[in-house]
Every structure is written in structure tokens, then in C-alpha cells.
Design an enzyme around this catalytic site. Structure first.
Site, PDB file in Angstrom:
ATOM      1  N   HIS A 280       0.222  50.431  73.596  1.00 56.49           N
ATOM      2  CA  HIS A 280       1.512  50.833  74.247  1.00 56.49           C
ATOM      3  C   HIS A 280       2.828  50.245  73.377  1.00 56.49           C
ATOM      4  O   HIS A 280       2.567  49.136  73.031  1.00 56.49           O
ATOM      5  CB  HIS A 280       1.414  50.568  75.658  1.00 56.49           C
ATOM      6  CG  HIS A 280       0.696  51.528  76.427  1.00 56.49           C
ATOM      7  ND1 HIS A 280       0.663  51.706  77.554  1.00 56.49           N
ATOM      8  CD2 HIS A 280      -0.428  52.429  75.878  1.00 56.49           C
ATOM      9  CE1 HIS A 280      -0.355  52.653  78.200  1.00 56.49           C
ATOM     10  NE2 HIS A 280      -0.944  52.967  76.931  1.00 56.49           N
TER      11      HIS A 280
ATOM     12  N   CYS B 250       0.887  47.495  81.391  1.00 63.51           N
ATOM     13  CA  CYS B 250       2.056  46.988  80.596  1.00 63.51           C
ATOM     14  C   CYS B 250       2.977  46.198  81.533  1.00 63.51           C
ATOM     15  O   CYS B 250       3.683  45.341  81.281  1.00 63.51           O
ATOM     16  CB  CYS B 250       2.888  48.031  79.903  1.00 63.51           C
ATOM     17  SG  CYS B 250       2.164  48.600  78.502  1.00 63.51           S
TER      18      CYS B 250
ATOM     19  N   GLU C 131       5.464  48.731  74.782  1.00 58.70           N
ATOM     20  CA  GLU C 131       5.990  47.767  75.441  1.00 58.70           C
ATOM     21  C   GLU C 131       5.136  46.486  74.892  1.00 58.70           C
ATOM     22  O   GLU C 131       5.696  45.456  74.659  1.00 58.70           O
ATOM     23  CB  GLU C 131       6.088  48.033  76.869  1.00 58.70           C
ATOM     24  CG  GLU C 131       6.568  49.080  77.599  1.00 58.70           C
ATOM     25  CD  GLU C 131       5.547  50.117  77.728  1.00 58.70           C
ATOM     26  OE1 GLU C 131       5.008  50.845  77.026  1.00 58.70           O
ATOM     27  OE2 GLU C 131       5.573  50.758  78.948  1.00 58.70           O
TER      28      GLU C 131
END
Length: 165
Positions: A81, A122, A83
């Protein structure tokens, strides 16, 4: 008449939007930047781990093929991801007290995702990185600000009935 100056939040969200253009996901494109003391510390977009083939290179998405709804079965996804990639690219000393800016678009239509948020995995990374707040783009000019302390206080990893016994 002087041109209106963009506010800081949208300035950084615009940068996150530029970062998402590097995303290699066939479903959703995300861009994240970490800012501390008014300086960009790190950037990240969603894509396969370094050295592995991206979904756009393979021409397929296993989660799409299995019709898995958004937000579910991330273990089947090839991507890291946005992030996470931004956090990986920064030293923790740079993320303490920082702000993470996040923007997302649909990979097919290019339409802005109005429900962008950090997934639970995340969120854990953001908490451990010491990031103070997350700013998420909702429209071209509107955004939401989330205090990371709220994610700590409202722990979504504890079942609601855990304390009911």
C-alpha cells in the site's frame, strides 16, 4: 486580480495525487506523502514489491478475478500500500509528529475515490511510525483530517464483545 493561493493541505494532497500516477494497481491508485515541519519526508504509491511483476505488467488482478470486494482479503493482493511504501522510505525520526497525506483514484475511470481511508494494517503502521495525523482527499478541494490518536483510542482490532463477559 491576484490568483488565489492553494491552501497547504490541498498543496500536499496535489503532490499525493501526482505520486498516485505511479501506481501499478488495476483497481485503485493511491498516493501518499509524509510531511514534517513543512517538508516532504517520503512518498509512496501502491504497487508490487521491488523486483516482482506488477498487476499492470501481468494484465490481471487476482482480487478482481475472484470478485473480492474492496477492503477484503488483502493477503491475496500483490501490492504494497501507498502508506506502507511511504513509511518504509522514511526514518522513524522523520515520521514522529508528521502528517500523512493520502489520495486515491479508481484505476479504470480515473475518478477520485471519495471513501479513501487507511486499511487496518496501514493504520497500525501509521501508529507505529509516530505519525500524528492523516489528511485524506474527499473531493478536488475538500479533505478530512484524522487524528491518529483516535485510531489508538478506538482500537478496531478488539472485538466489540471482548469485554462483555
Amino acid at each position: 486580480m491576484p490568483k488565489a493561493r492553494v491552501d497547504k493541505e490541498n498543496y500536499y494532497l496535489n503532490i499525493a495525487e501526482t505520486v498516485l500516477m505511479r501506481s501499478t494497481c488495476l483497481r485503485r491508485n493511491y498516493g501518499a506523502i509524509i510531511v514534517r515541519d513543512d517538508e516532504v519526508v517520503a512518498t509512496g504509491y501502491n504497487g508490487a514489491p521491488r523486483g516482482r511483476k506488477n498487476c499492470i505488467d501481468l494484465g490481471r488482478c487476482i482480487r478482481e478475478e475472484l470478485q473480492i470486494p474492496s477492503g477484503q482479503r488483502y493477503e491475496l493482493c500483490r501490492s504494497v500500500h501507498a502508506e506502507a511504501n511511504a513509511i518504509i522510505s522514511a526514518a522513524r525520526s522523520e515520521t514522529l509528529g508528521a502528517t500523512l497525506y493520502l489520495a486515491g483514484r479508481d484505476a479504470q475511470s480515473g475518478e477520485l475515490l471519495h471513501d479513501t481511508t487507511c486499511c487496518s494494517m496501514c493504520r497500525r503502521l501509521v501508529i507505529n511510525a509516530g505519525i500524528e495525523k492523516v489528511v485524506v482527499r474527499n473531493t478536488e478541494t475538500d479533505y478530512s483530517v484524522v487524528a491518529v490518536q483516535d485510531w489508538i483510542d478506538q482500537d478496531d482490532t478488539i472485538p466489540e464483545d471482548a469485554g462483555a463477559k
